[in-house]
Design an enzyme around this catalytic site. Structure first.
Site, short mmCIF file in Angstrom:
data_model
loop_
_atom_site.label_atom_id
_atom_site.label_comp_id
_atom_site.label_asym_id
_atom_site.label_seq_id
_atom_site.Cartn_x
_atom_site.Cartn_y
_atom_site.Cartn_z
N TYR A 73 -47.09 22.31 -7.13
CA TYR A 73 -46.23 23.17 -7.94
C TYR A 73 -46.87 23.45 -9.30
O TYR A 73 -47.00 24.61 -9.72
CB TYR A 73 -44.82 22.53 -8.16
CG TYR A 73 -44.13 23.23 -9.30
CD1 TYR A 73 -43.50 24.45 -9.09
CD2 TYR A 73 -44.21 22.74 -10.61
CE1 TYR A 73 -42.94 25.16 -10.15
CE2 TYR A 73 -43.66 23.43 -11.67
CZ TYR A 73 -43.03 24.64 -11.42
OH TYR A 73 -42.51 25.34 -12.48
N GLU A 110 -45.72 22.44 -18.66
CA GLU A 110 -45.39 22.15 -17.26
C GLU A 110 -45.27 20.64 -17.01
O GLU A 110 -44.43 20.21 -16.23
CB GLU A 110 -46.42 22.78 -16.31
CG GLU A 110 -46.31 24.30 -16.23
CD GLU A 110 -44.96 24.78 -15.68
OE1 GLU A 110 -44.31 24.02 -14.94
OE2 GLU A 110 -44.55 25.90 -16.02
N ASP A 117 -39.48 26.64 -8.33
CA ASP A 117 -38.84 25.40 -8.79
C ASP A 117 -37.40 25.34 -8.27
O ASP A 117 -36.98 26.21 -7.49
CB ASP A 117 -38.92 25.29 -10.32
CG ASP A 117 -37.93 26.22 -11.02
OD1 ASP A 117 -37.36 27.11 -10.36
OD2 ASP A 117 -37.71 26.04 -12.23
#
Ligand code: SF4
Length: 305
Positions: free
Chosen positions: A132, A49, A150
């Site tokens: 996020y 990520e 996203d």
């Protein structure tokens, strides 16, 4: 909303989620951080990520694989100097992510027993992790039920649900839109989060959506209304060519390949190689990488931290 309307909407959301998950199970790319259900490494998810925040999956794969071979646990990364993380980041861009990942690894090793936490608030307390990334790690690594949105997912939702060509700037309602489609079962919610992203990445692409191969074409509002050009205006990303980012990149490339400290003058000269936008640009780029902590100045020289 009348109960029958709500029921109809929930049933449609279930059908959409089932279609997207079914497609994902057949068509998804094999990406090394996904792993098999039951064998997902939360550290691998967290590293991926960080790397994927600003970089395409295809560019991330080799860097990710080398990284995980060298540093299979947070403590193995934490035991090295932060400069090694910056060096190993290579040409992924935005190298502050490497520093932040190193700091997060130190926190995991010293405060969390070398484990990646599973709840969003604890994840948010780690360096470099915003809302996020916290939701993505909680969902992908632990199947905690959170909407993960996203750029690709936002585009799919804009077209499928709102009949818009593009999503425009991120907004708070993006999460509500995703939550309205998310299956109740946490494991299926995790799959749906990944599947919606994948759909946006390889089918519902920004320029040339492959609607004939799309599992949700039958529900798509944008397709159903004849593809109107109704995209909200989005600020265009600044070009890389000639930017301060490019000039910073030249300095970082010099230092990544150096085993000894480099004279500041040599770093400034490297910054100017290939042309600059204005005469102050090399100094501006140099000062910014130093103030970001990516380089340390000692006695007229610079080195990785
Ligand atoms: Fe995107 Fe086309 Fe699928 Fe609509 S039908 S979600 S535009 S790929």
């Amino acid at each position: 909303m009348a109960p029958s309307d709500r029921h109809e909407r929930e049933s449609e959301a279930t059908q959409i989620a089932d279609a997207v998950i079914g497609w994902f199970e057949r068509e998804a790319r094999e990406l090394p951080w996904r792993g098999d259900a039951g064998a997902i490494d939360p550290w691998a998810v967290l590293v991926s990520e960080f790397m994927l925040q600003q970089t395409q999956a295809s560019r991330v794969i080799p860097q990710f694989e080398a990284w995980m071979t060298r540093w299979p646990t947070p403590s193995s990364l934490a035991a090295e100097a932060p400069g090694e993380a910056v060096r190993a980041w290579g040409r992924l861009g935005y190298p502050r992510r490497a520093l932040w990942l190193h700091r997060a690894a130190v926190q995991l090793a010293t405060e969390h027993g070398d484990e990646v936490p599973r709840d969003v608030d604890t994840l948010l307390a780690l360096t470099g992790i915003g809302p996020y990334t916290a939701r993505a790690v909680a969902s992908f690594a632990y199947a905690e039920r959170h909407p993960v949105v996203d750029t690709n997912t936002r585009r799919v939702i804009a077209r499928l649900v709102h009949g818009a060509a593009a999503a425009g700037a991120p907004k708070a309602s993006d999460l509500d839109d995703m939550a309205a489609l998310l299956p109740l079962d946490p494991v299926r919610a995790r799959l749906f989060n990944a599947a919606a992203m994948e759909l946006g990445a390889i089918v519902c692409t920004a320029r040339a959506p492959l609607c004939s191969a799309c599992p949700v074409a039958a529900w798509c509002e944008w397709r159903g209304s004849g593809y109107p050009e109704n995209a909200p205006t989005v600020r265009r990303q600044a070009t890389f060519q000639g930017s301060d980012r490019q000039v910073r990149g030249r300095i970082m490339a010099l230092l990544r390949n150096a085993s000894e400290p480099v004279a500041s003058e040599a770093a400034l000269a490297a910054a100017a190689e290939g042309g600059v936008r204005d005469e102050l640009q090399p100094r501006r780029a140099y000062d910014s990488v130093v103030s970001d902590g990516l380089l340390i100045e000692v006695d007229g020289h610079v080195r990785l931290p």
